[in-house]
Design a protein around this motif. Structure first.
Motif, short mmCIF file in Angstrom:
data_model
loop_
_atom_site.label_atom_id
_atom_site.label_comp_id
_atom_site.label_asym_id
_atom_site.label_seq_id
_atom_site.Cartn_x
_atom_site.Cartn_y
_atom_site.Cartn_z
N ILE A 50 5.11 3.57 2.62
CA ILE A 50 4.79 2.28 2.03
C ILE A 50 4.55 1.28 3.14
CG2 ILE A 50 5.69 0.36 0.65
CD1 ILE A 50 7.20 2.37 -1.00
N GLY A 51 3.46 0.58 3.05
CA GLY A 51 3.17 -0.52 3.98
C GLY A 51 3.29 -1.83 3.24
N LEU A 52 4.19 -2.66 3.68
CA LEU A 52 4.30 -4.00 3.11
C LEU A 52 3.44 -4.89 3.99
CD1 LEU A 52 8.14 -4.04 2.49
CD2 LEU A 52 6.35 -3.58 0.83
N GLY A 53 2.20 -5.09 3.58
CA GLY A 53 1.23 -5.73 4.44
C GLY A 53 1.14 -7.22 4.27
N GLU A 54 0.50 -7.82 5.23
CA GLU A 54 0.22 -9.24 5.24
C GLU A 54 1.48 -10.07 5.07
OE1 GLU A 54 -3.22 -10.43 2.99
OE2 GLU A 54 -4.05 -8.44 3.18
N VAL A 55 2.58 -9.58 5.60
CA VAL A 55 3.82 -10.34 5.62
C VAL A 55 3.73 -11.31 6.77
CG1 VAL A 55 6.32 -10.19 5.92
CG2 VAL A 55 5.13 -8.44 4.63
N ILE A 110 4.98 -4.10 7.64
CA ILE A 110 6.26 -3.42 7.75
C ILE A 110 6.02 -2.02 7.19
CG2 ILE A 110 8.67 -3.34 7.04
CD1 ILE A 110 8.47 -6.39 6.59
N TYR A 111 6.14 -1.03 8.05
CA TYR A 111 5.91 0.37 7.69
C TYR A 111 7.24 0.95 7.23
CZ TYR A 111 5.18 5.36 8.40
OH TYR A 111 5.12 6.71 8.23
N CYS A 112 7.23 1.62 6.07
CA CYS A 112 8.46 2.26 5.56
C CYS A 112 8.15 3.67 5.10
CB CYS A 112 9.00 1.51 4.34
SG CYS A 112 9.50 -0.18 4.64
N GLN A 113 9.07 4.57 5.35
CA GLN A 113 9.05 5.88 4.70
C GLN A 113 10.18 5.85 3.70
OE1 GLN A 113 9.14 9.08 7.53
NE2 GLN A 113 6.93 8.97 7.81
N VAL A 114 9.85 6.15 2.45
CA VAL A 114 10.80 6.03 1.34
C VAL A 114 10.95 7.37 0.65
CG1 VAL A 114 11.28 4.86 -0.83
CG2 VAL A 114 10.15 3.62 1.02
N LYS A 115 12.19 7.79 0.46
CA LYS A 115 12.47 9.01 -0.29
C LYS A 115 12.23 8.73 -1.77
CE LYS A 115 16.21 12.28 -1.04
NZ LYS A 115 17.59 12.61 -0.69
N ALA A 116 11.25 9.42 -2.36
CA ALA A 116 10.90 9.18 -3.75
C ALA A 116 11.74 10.02 -4.70
CB ALA A 116 9.41 9.47 -3.97
N SER A 156 0.88 -1.18 0.00
CA SER A 156 0.00 0.00 0.00
C SER A 156 0.91 1.22 0.00
CB SER A 156 -0.89 0.02 1.24
OG SER A 156 -1.74 -1.10 1.24
N ILE A 157 0.58 2.20 -0.84
CA ILE A 157 1.40 3.41 -0.94
C ILE A 157 0.55 4.59 -0.51
CG2 ILE A 157 2.73 4.90 -2.47
CD1 ILE A 157 3.24 2.40 -4.19
N ASN A 158 1.09 5.36 0.47
CA ASN A 158 0.37 6.48 1.06
C ASN A 158 -1.01 6.01 1.50
OD1 ASN A 158 2.60 8.15 0.72
ND2 ASN A 158 1.95 8.78 -1.31
N THR A 159 -2.07 6.64 1.08
CA THR A 159 -3.40 6.22 1.50
C THR A 159 -4.09 5.35 0.46
OG1 THR A 159 -4.34 8.27 0.64
CG2 THR A 159 -3.71 8.24 2.98
N ASN A 160 -3.39 4.99 -0.61
CA ASN A 160 -3.97 4.15 -1.65
C ASN A 160 -4.14 2.72 -1.14
OD1 ASN A 160 -3.93 6.27 -3.52
ND2 ASN A 160 -1.84 5.81 -4.08
N PRO A 161 -5.18 2.03 -1.58
CA PRO A 161 -5.38 0.66 -1.13
C PRO A 161 -4.26 -0.26 -1.66
CG PRO A 161 -6.96 1.22 -2.84
CD PRO A 161 -6.21 2.48 -2.51
#
Length: 116
Positions: free
Chosen positions: A102-107, A88-94, A33-38
């Protein structure tokens, strides 16, 4: 559990790597998931010596790739008020001015993973 030391699961093709870049970890069934996008769908997470790569299972041309140095912060999150499932919550410099969350979910995370 993920596959360490560059092992690919049966039937999985790895990402194209630069000269000297090595595949270190592979985890299947990861949603992003990126920002508030599903969630972008289910895919495969590849960690290399240079990059973090997510590739969509349904459309292998749909990938997200960024250099590991662009990860400004990361953490394991189990706060269901912030995100609908552990991730896993990440803040990524774009780029030079912006960054994405970025949320890497359901890991698949075991109890010991949060303490490591």
């Amino acid at each position: 559990a993920g596959m360490a030391d560059g092992e690919l699961p049966a039937g999985v093709t790895g990402p194209a790597l630069a000269e000297g870049e090595e595949l270190k970890f592979v985890q299947q069934n990861v949603s992003v998931s990126i920002n508030t996008n599903p969630a972008q769908g289910k895919g495969i997470l590849f960690l290399t010596t240079e990059n973090i790569i997510w590739r969509d299972d349904a459309d292998p041309t749909k990938t997200i790739t960024f250099h590991w140095r662009n990860v400004l912060m990361h953490a394991l999150s189990r706060d269901l008020t912030a995100f609908p499932h552990p991730c896993i919550y990440c803040q990524v410099k774009a780029d030079a001015e912006a960054f994405a969350t970025i949320g890497l979910g359901e890991v698949e995370m075991g109890e010991n993973d949060a303490e490591g």
